[in-house]
Write a protein that holds these residues in place. Sequence first.
Motif, short mmCIF file in Angstrom:
data_model
loop_
_atom_site.label_atom_id
_atom_site.label_comp_id
_atom_site.label_asym_id
_atom_site.label_seq_id
_atom_site.Cartn_x
_atom_site.Cartn_y
_atom_site.Cartn_z
N GLN A 110 0.47 -1.47 0.58
CA GLN A 110 0.20 -0.06 -0.05
C GLN A 110 1.05 1.51 0.11
N SER A 112 0.25 5.59 0.16
CA SER A 112 -0.49 6.74 0.23
C SER A 112 -0.11 8.44 -0.19
N ASP A 115 -5.36 11.92 0.29
CA ASP A 115 -6.61 10.59 0.31
C ASP A 115 -6.34 9.26 -1.24
N GLN A 117 -4.58 5.86 -2.32
CA GLN A 117 -4.35 4.62 -2.20
C GLN A 117 -3.50 4.33 -3.29
N ASN A 157 -6.91 10.15 -8.55
CA ASN A 157 -6.91 9.12 -8.92
C ASN A 157 -7.73 8.42 -9.92
#
Length: 158
Positions: A110, A112, A115, A117, A157
Amino acid sequence: MLVIAWISGIGLLTLAFDDQLSEQFNPNRSPESATSQGISEVRLQQNRGGHYVTSGQVNHQPVVFMLDTGATQVSVPQHLAQRLNLRAGVMYPVQTANGIIQVAQTTIDQLSIGDIQLFNVAASINPSDQSDDILLGMSALKRLEFTQKGEWLILRNL
């Protein structure tokens, strides 16, 4: 007493200037971030050197990223990879600005920034890099839409 006062004053000035220099290198310690209708957006301000540097996380641990569209993959210095518990895989050669080096492939579970990710990001572990920054290369950036406006970079994203 006068010597102690001078030493204390110099120490306080050093702390103040160190914090100011750190802010100039990474003006995005807490990047501006928002999510609306399932789309996360992060705004990054250019640093004094013209680079985009931001704080973020790898596997829930704090790190500093330097965005590098010229890097094929996310590149993690070996000493950070150990702290982040990244497993080194197969070694392979890569061309860098300093010549050809051997790196190990790995996967970041993961990653990030604000916000945003990302999961299962291909990366390499670089034993030659002694910096404390992770190069955020195209293996992560290709999953994002990014737009530059003036001194700002907007990441979304996909």
